[in-house]
Design a protein around this motif. Structure first.
Motif, PDB file in Angstrom:
ATOM      1  N   ALA A  11     -18.001  -4.512  34.774  1.00  0.00           N
ATOM      2  CA  ALA A  11     -16.961  -4.166  34.072  1.00  0.00           C
ATOM      3  C   ALA A  11     -16.407  -5.186  32.752  1.00  0.00           C
ATOM      4  O   ALA A  11     -15.928  -4.492  31.688  1.00  0.00           O
ATOM      5  CB  ALA A  11     -15.637  -4.323  34.953  1.00  0.00           C
ATOM      6  N   PHE A  12     -16.592  -6.229  32.732  1.00  0.00           N
ATOM      7  CA  PHE A  12     -16.345  -7.201  31.845  1.00  0.00           C
ATOM      8  C   PHE A  12     -17.061  -6.977  30.411  1.00  0.00           C
ATOM      9  O   PHE A  12     -16.648  -6.864  29.489  1.00  0.00           O
ATOM     10  CB  PHE A  12     -16.155  -8.657  31.985  1.00  0.00           C
ATOM     11  CG  PHE A  12     -15.804  -9.387  31.217  1.00  0.00           C
ATOM     12  CD1 PHE A  12     -14.379  -9.859  31.048  1.00  0.00           C
ATOM     13  CD2 PHE A  12     -16.588 -10.473  30.466  1.00  0.00           C
ATOM     14  CE1 PHE A  12     -13.800 -10.604  30.189  1.00  0.00           C
ATOM     15  CE2 PHE A  12     -16.177 -11.483  29.495  1.00  0.00           C
ATOM     16  CZ  PHE A  12     -14.755 -11.546  29.558  1.00  0.00           C
ATOM     17  N   SER A  13     -18.277  -6.751  30.879  1.00  0.00           N
ATOM     18  CA  SER A  13     -19.328  -6.409  29.721  1.00  0.00           C
ATOM     19  C   SER A  13     -19.185  -5.005  29.149  1.00  0.00           C
ATOM     20  O   SER A  13     -19.041  -4.921  27.757  1.00  0.00           O
ATOM     21  CB  SER A  13     -20.651  -6.353  30.421  1.00  0.00           C
ATOM     22  OG  SER A  13     -20.970  -7.737  30.609  1.00  0.00           O
TER      23      SER A  13
ATOM     24  N   TRP B 192     -10.331  -1.785  12.405  1.00  0.00           N
ATOM     25  CA  TRP B 192     -11.539  -0.965  12.455  1.00  0.00           C
ATOM     26  C   TRP B 192     -12.779  -1.750  13.278  1.00  0.00           C
ATOM     27  O   TRP B 192     -12.749  -2.851  13.570  1.00  0.00           O
ATOM     28  CB  TRP B 192     -12.168  -0.785  10.983  1.00  0.00           C
ATOM     29  CG  TRP B 192     -12.374  -1.719  10.219  1.00  0.00           C
ATOM     30  CD1 TRP B 192     -13.315  -2.647  10.264  1.00  0.00           C
ATOM     31  CD2 TRP B 192     -11.363  -2.417   9.236  1.00  0.00           C
ATOM     32  NE1 TRP B 192     -13.047  -3.668   9.019  1.00  0.00           N
ATOM     33  CE2 TRP B 192     -11.777  -3.635   8.710  1.00  0.00           C
ATOM     34  CE3 TRP B 192     -10.004  -2.252   8.871  1.00  0.00           C
ATOM     35  CZ2 TRP B 192     -11.090  -4.200   7.622  1.00  0.00           C
ATOM     36  CZ3 TRP B 192      -9.142  -2.919   7.970  1.00  0.00           C
ATOM     37  CH2 TRP B 192      -9.854  -3.924   7.452  1.00  0.00           C
ATOM     38  N   PRO B 193     -13.688  -1.106  13.601  1.00  0.00           N
ATOM     39  CA  PRO B 193     -14.755  -1.630  14.480  1.00  0.00           C
ATOM     40  C   PRO B 193     -15.320  -3.005  13.939  1.00  0.00           C
ATOM     41  O   PRO B 193     -15.830  -3.023  12.899  1.00  0.00           O
ATOM     42  CB  PRO B 193     -15.798  -0.900  14.675  1.00  0.00           C
ATOM     43  CG  PRO B 193     -15.263   0.527  14.438  1.00  0.00           C
ATOM     44  CD  PRO B 193     -13.853   0.364  13.607  1.00  0.00           C
ATOM     45  N   GLY B 194     -14.983  -4.144  14.525  1.00  0.00           N
ATOM     46  CA  GLY B 194     -15.483  -5.649  14.046  1.00  0.00           C
ATOM     47  C   GLY B 194     -14.837  -6.017  13.097  1.00  0.00           C
ATOM     48  O   GLY B 194     -15.027  -7.353  12.814  1.00  0.00           O
TER      49      GLY B 194
ATOM     50  N   ASN C  38     -14.222  -3.120  23.017  1.00  0.00           N
ATOM     51  CA  ASN C  38     -13.692  -4.155  22.011  1.00  0.00           C
ATOM     52  C   ASN C  38     -14.508  -4.117  20.625  1.00  0.00           C
ATOM     53  O   ASN C  38     -13.959  -4.177  19.451  1.00  0.00           O
ATOM     54  CB  ASN C  38     -13.359  -5.324  22.618  1.00  0.00           C
ATOM     55  CG  ASN C  38     -11.823  -5.239  23.329  1.00  0.00           C
ATOM     56  OD1 ASN C  38     -11.290  -4.264  23.141  1.00  0.00           O
ATOM     57  ND2 ASN C  38     -11.678  -6.176  24.270  1.00  0.00           N
ATOM     58  N   ALA C  39     -15.826  -4.042  20.623  1.00  0.00           N
ATOM     59  CA  ALA C  39     -16.698  -4.323  19.637  1.00  0.00           C
ATOM     60  C   ALA C  39     -16.818  -3.256  18.768  1.00  0.00           C
ATOM     61  O   ALA C  39     -17.011  -3.198  17.382  1.00  0.00           O
ATOM     62  CB  ALA C  39     -17.963  -4.970  20.167  1.00  0.00           C
ATOM     63  N   VAL C  40     -17.108  -2.063  19.270  1.00  0.00           N
ATOM     64  CA  VAL C  40     -17.184  -0.821  18.521  1.00  0.00           C
ATOM     65  C   VAL C  40     -16.089   0.183  18.496  1.00  0.00           C
ATOM     66  O   VAL C  40     -16.095   1.216  17.744  1.00  0.00           O
ATOM     67  CB  VAL C  40     -18.341   0.004  19.300  1.00  0.00           C
ATOM     68  CG1 VAL C  40     -19.604  -0.878  19.608  1.00  0.00           C
ATOM     69  CG2 VAL C  40     -17.918   0.413  20.630  1.00  0.00           C
ATOM     70  N   LEU C  41     -14.967  -0.058  18.969  1.00  0.00           N
ATOM     71  CA  LEU C  41     -13.857   0.602  18.808  1.00  0.00           C
ATOM     72  C   LEU C  41     -12.492  -0.043  18.393  1.00  0.00           C
ATOM     73  O   LEU C  41     -12.259  -1.178  18.749  1.00  0.00           O
ATOM     74  CB  LEU C  41     -13.428   1.542  20.186  1.00  0.00           C
ATOM     75  CG  LEU C  41     -14.320   2.338  20.775  1.00  0.00           C
ATOM     76  CD1 LEU C  41     -14.003   2.884  22.053  1.00  0.00           C
ATOM     77  CD2 LEU C  41     -14.536   3.457  19.848  1.00  0.00           C
ATOM     78  N   PRO C  42     -11.739   0.451  17.360  1.00  0.00           N
ATOM     79  CA  PRO C  42     -10.578  -0.148  16.984  1.00  0.00           C
ATOM     80  C   PRO C  42      -9.489  -0.178  18.285  1.00  0.00           C
ATOM     81  O   PRO C  42      -9.574   0.523  19.165  1.00  0.00           O
ATOM     82  CB  PRO C  42     -10.006   1.010  16.092  1.00  0.00           C
ATOM     83  CG  PRO C  42     -10.414   2.144  16.329  1.00  0.00           C
ATOM     84  CD  PRO C  42     -11.824   1.811  16.790  1.00  0.00           C
TER      85      PRO C  42
ATOM     86  N   VAL D 240     -22.352  -6.222  22.573  1.00  0.00           N
ATOM     87  CA  VAL D 240     -22.786  -4.761  22.422  1.00  0.00           C
ATOM     88  C   VAL D 240     -24.018  -4.510  23.223  1.00  0.00           C
ATOM     89  O   VAL D 240     -24.336  -3.611  23.825  1.00  0.00           O
ATOM     90  CB  VAL D 240     -23.239  -4.337  20.909  1.00  0.00           C
ATOM     91  CG1 VAL D 240     -23.794  -3.076  20.854  1.00  0.00           C
ATOM     92  CG2 VAL D 240     -21.709  -4.531  20.125  1.00  0.00           C
ATOM     93  N   GLY D 241     -25.044  -5.515  23.295  1.00  0.00           N
ATOM     94  CA  GLY D 241     -26.313  -5.352  24.058  1.00  0.00           C
ATOM     95  C   GLY D 241     -25.974  -5.316  25.421  1.00  0.00           C
ATOM     96  O   GLY D 241     -26.572  -4.376  25.967  1.00  0.00           O
TER      97      GLY D 241
END
Length: 352
Positions: A89-91, A265-267, A97-101, A306-307
């Motif tokens: 779940a944490f991953s 925005w993402p990132g 969080n990395a790919v969505l605003p 992300v990975g």
């Protein structure tokens, strides 16, 4: 149309984000470095240090997931979710969080857990509270890191105000968390507005503060996670031939986190690179190399978030589209019969 309607308008939020991103992009290109030199900086990267930085980021994710597991165990009745599920779940949350605003990842990790906890009354509200408590423990290492950077690093004059604000807000939030943990009131969520609902849910997750040993354990693992991130920045600097000490790495880590507090925005690509490159100028690092290092550092962190997140997203049978429709705090309900039970548990914990 009132302010609330404006805030909830998806199109207006999209226009704002695009305008901000475009402005940053134009400014970045106009006032940026020689992009040919930025590209050349990647030709001399020492990749074995990149691998070390990635490994340290992975360890950081693992130990911070352990801290969240400790908080969850104090907030929920048995049976508690096992660590592999918590880590999964944490991953997924890191990936979102990395790919969505926005902070969609905080809701995503709660959503993954609640899918595996069927029939647990009030689990969603309690788990959102654990996310708040987990973030509260983040304040301890972050405040230590900011203080360390202010005392030892070559902090640019423009950054002092930002870091002082971070210190002030951090101490205020930590004081609020401690005060909230000492007060327990019956949370009837249907009668609360959104802000009071969030506060009530936060208190649901702050039960760990009533148990000194778990609280110390959660704080320790959060500090260990941040220390691993600091070492990851330090070795990533070595990968780009930036031979500065831990104070410079601490300053970079602090300013990167400040730049990503509000992910527009993402990132927050562009803001992150500026937050990395500008303070390194005081250490004699050329702007082009600093920008290249900013891209490299963000890629190193994203490779883990992300990975690993994508792997667990597939493992949980979720899709990217599902992450975008996670319910917010206004959708959280706690049955009334859950409150007396929670109150009795709280009193038993305090008296015990």
């Amino acid at each position: 149309m009132n302010f609330t309607s404006l805030a909830r308008s998806r199109w207006l939020r999209l226009v704002f984000v695009l305008a901000a991103a475009t402005g940053v992009g134009v400014l970045f290109w106009w006032r940026g470095p020689d992009w040919g030199q930025v590209g050349n900086a990647f030709t001399i990267v020492r990749w074995h240090w990149v691998v070390v930085a990635i490994a340290l980021n992975l360890v950081s994710v693992l130990v911070r997931a352990v801290a969240w597991k400790i908080v969850i165990d104090q907030a929920l009745d048995e049976p508690h979710p096992r660590f592999p599920l918590v880590f999964s779940a944490f991953s997924v949350g890191l990936f979102a969080n990395a790919v969505l605003p926005g902070r969609i990842g905080e809701l995503a990790r709660v959503g993954v857990l609640t899918r595996k906890l069927p029939g647990r009354n009030g689990a969603w509200a309690s788990l959102i509270g654990t996310v708040f408590a987990h973030r509260l423990f983040d304040l301890i290492p972050s405040l230590l890191l900011v203080t360390y950077a202010l005392l030892t690093a070559k902090v640019p004059h423009w950054a002092y105000t930002s870091l002082e604000i971070v210190l002030g807000v951090g101490f205020a939030l930590f004081a609020f968390g401690l005060a909230s943990a000492r007060r327990y009131s019956r949370p009837v969520f249907d009668e609360l507005g959104l802000v009071r609902r969030l506060i009530a849910m936060a208190r649901q997750g702050l039960g760990v503060l009533h148990s000194p040993l778990p609280a110390v354990g959660a704080a320790f693992f959060q500090c260990l996670g941040w220390f691993c991130q600091l070492l990851a920045v330090f070795f990533a600097m070595r990968a780009f031939h930036i031979y500065e000490g831990l104070p410079a790495a601490a300053l970079v880590l602090v300013l990167v986190n400040v730049a990503t507090i509000f992910p527009l925005w993402p990132g927050n690509i562009g803001l992150v690179q500026a937050a990395v490159a500008l303070p390194l100028i005081a250490y004699g690092v050329a702007k082009a190399r600093g920008i290249a290092f900013g891209f490299g550092l963000q890629a190193i962190e994203a490779s883990v978030g992300v990975g690993v997140g994508m792997l667990f997203l597939a493992r949980e049978g979720l899709s990217f589209a599902m992450l975008r429709v996670m319910p917010g705090a206004e959708a959280v309900e706690m049955p009334e019969e859950e409150a007396p039970a929670a109150e009795s548990r709280e009193r038993a914990r305090i008296s015990g």
